[in-house]
Design a protein around this motif. Sequence first.
Motif, PDB file in Angstrom:
ATOM      1  N   LEU A  44      -7.582  25.951  -1.329  1.00 39.59           N
ATOM      2  CA  LEU A  44      -7.640  25.598  -2.746  1.00 39.59           C
ATOM      3  C   LEU A  44      -9.066  25.681  -3.282  1.00 39.59           C
ATOM      4  N   VAL A  45      -9.167  26.181  -4.509  1.00 37.33           N
ATOM      5  CA  VAL A  45     -10.383  26.048  -5.305  1.00 37.33           C
ATOM      6  C   VAL A  45     -10.005  25.146  -6.477  1.00 37.33           C
ATOM      7  N   VAL A  46     -10.703  24.025  -6.619  1.00 39.32           N
ATOM      8  CA  VAL A  46     -10.409  23.110  -7.723  1.00 39.32           C
ATOM      9  C   VAL A  46     -11.477  23.306  -8.793  1.00 39.32           C
ATOM     10  N   ASP A  47     -11.051  23.856  -9.917  1.00 35.48           N
ATOM     11  CA  ASP A  47     -11.964  24.144 -11.024  1.00 35.48           C
ATOM     12  C   ASP A  47     -12.093  22.879 -11.873  1.00 35.48           C
ATOM     13  N   LEU A  48     -13.293  22.264 -11.852  1.00 32.66           N
ATOM     14  CA  LEU A  48     -13.509  20.988 -12.546  1.00 32.66           C
ATOM     15  C   LEU A  48     -14.306  21.155 -13.842  1.00 32.66           C
ATOM     16  N   ILE A  78     -14.847  23.071  -4.512  1.00 32.86           N
ATOM     17  CA  ILE A  78     -14.972  22.703  -5.922  1.00 32.86           C
ATOM     18  C   ILE A  78     -15.693  23.835  -6.659  1.00 32.86           C
ATOM     19  N   ALA A  79     -15.204  24.163  -7.840  1.00 34.25           N
ATOM     20  CA  ALA A  79     -15.888  25.162  -8.673  1.00 34.25           C
ATOM     21  C   ALA A  79     -16.236  24.551 -10.027  1.00 34.25           C
ATOM     22  N   ARG A  80     -17.355  24.959 -10.553  1.00 32.21           N
ATOM     23  CA  ARG A  80     -17.816  24.652 -11.905  1.00 32.21           C
ATOM     24  C   ARG A  80     -17.826  23.152 -12.254  1.00 32.21           C
ATOM     25  N   PRO A  81     -18.387  22.322 -11.354  1.00 32.62           N
ATOM     26  CA  PRO A  81     -18.436  20.899 -11.723  1.00 32.62           C
ATOM     27  C   PRO A  81     -19.433  20.688 -12.856  1.00 32.62           C
ATOM     28  N   PRO A 102     -20.842  27.456  -8.301  1.00 34.82           N
ATOM     29  CA  PRO A 102     -21.035  27.572  -9.757  1.00 34.82           C
ATOM     30  C   PRO A 102     -19.922  28.330 -10.468  1.00 34.82           C
ATOM     31  N   THR A 103     -19.189  29.170  -9.734  1.00 34.16           N
ATOM     32  CA  THR A 103     -18.085  29.914 -10.357  1.00 34.16           C
ATOM     33  C   THR A 103     -16.851  29.868  -9.457  1.00 34.16           C
ATOM     34  N   VAL A 104     -15.696  30.088 -10.075  1.00 29.96           N
ATOM     35  CA  VAL A 104     -14.440  30.163  -9.325  1.00 29.96           C
ATOM     36  C   VAL A 104     -14.481  31.348  -8.363  1.00 29.96           C
ATOM     37  N   GLU A 105     -15.023  32.471  -8.836  1.00 25.87           N
ATOM     38  CA  GLU A 105     -15.055  33.691  -8.023  1.00 25.87           C
ATOM     39  C   GLU A 105     -15.887  33.474  -6.754  1.00 25.87           C
ATOM     40  N   GLU A 106     -17.004  32.768  -6.914  1.00 28.17           N
ATOM     41  CA  GLU A 106     -17.844  32.520  -5.735  1.00 28.17           C
ATOM     42  C   GLU A 106     -17.128  31.620  -4.735  1.00 28.17           C
ATOM     43  N   ALA A 107     -16.426  30.626  -5.247  1.00 27.81           N
ATOM     44  CA  ALA A 107     -15.668  29.745  -4.349  1.00 27.81           C
ATOM     45  C   ALA A 107     -14.566  30.517  -3.636  1.00 27.81           C
ATOM     46  N   LEU A 108     -13.863  31.389  -4.373  1.00 25.73           N
ATOM     47  CA  LEU A 108     -12.801  32.188  -3.758  1.00 25.73           C
ATOM     48  C   LEU A 108     -13.351  33.134  -2.697  1.00 25.73           C
TER      49      LEU A 108
END
Lengths: 112, 141
Positions: A44-48, A78-81, A102-108
């Motif tokens: 999971l990536v949780v976009d906050l 965690i992405a984009r807190p 810092p980004t969803v793409e980087e977390a993925l």
Amino acid sequence: MSVHVEERSPRTAVAVVDGRLDLLTASDVKRQLQEAVASGLHRLVVDLHGVPFIDSSGLGALIGALKATRVAGGDLRIARPGEQVRYVLEISMLDRVLVCHPTVEEALARYE
Amino acid sequence: MLATNESRTLPARPEALEALHEMLDRFWSAVESARGGPVSPNPRHGLAIAAAEVAANIIRYAQADSFEFSLTLHGNTVEARFIDAGVPFLGVADGHLDPELLAEGGMGLALAKRGLDSFGYQRLANQTNCWTLVLLLPVPT
């Protein structure tokens, strides 16, 4: 508060959370994240980005979901807190286990 | 008119958190107006998380119908106070944070203390609980 889970691959999803993540909403967020894990989305990536405030109940929901992903052989990132979320993760030292990107793409990308 | 001291009685239910955050926002606007400039984010975040955690503690455990929440600016000192007529607090207000434990609960009051200069609980003679949160703001330049 809302949680929108978007499947990105057979085992990977992005969960976009909007609204305060606190005593009032944490149990619902935890339930929805754990349902995603139970459905086979173990990474999971949780976009906050849409979360202006988190408290210890919100942290507990994220930790609960993190543990569920790890039990299933996956992970939670965690992405984009926002500023307040970063502050609380830092003073709780949970930024050591709830890794932020810092980004969803980087977390993925960490799952590839 | 913006006030650097404000007090409200809120229901001891989760819905009170919305009013608490609104009070904090109004208070900081008044503080910034009185000091003639912005307050940096971390003191604001520190007070917000502490106030939310104490309120959550009262809502969960005090068995009170309501609580009084007040905010006051004295010089460069911000004081937030919670008073409720519930049962005495018997927990540990000096909690421990260990991220490796992956605990899902029990960290609220430990978190509350982190962003404050002083944090205290007293059971008063009139059988009320009093939580006092103090934040020292940097002297305006």
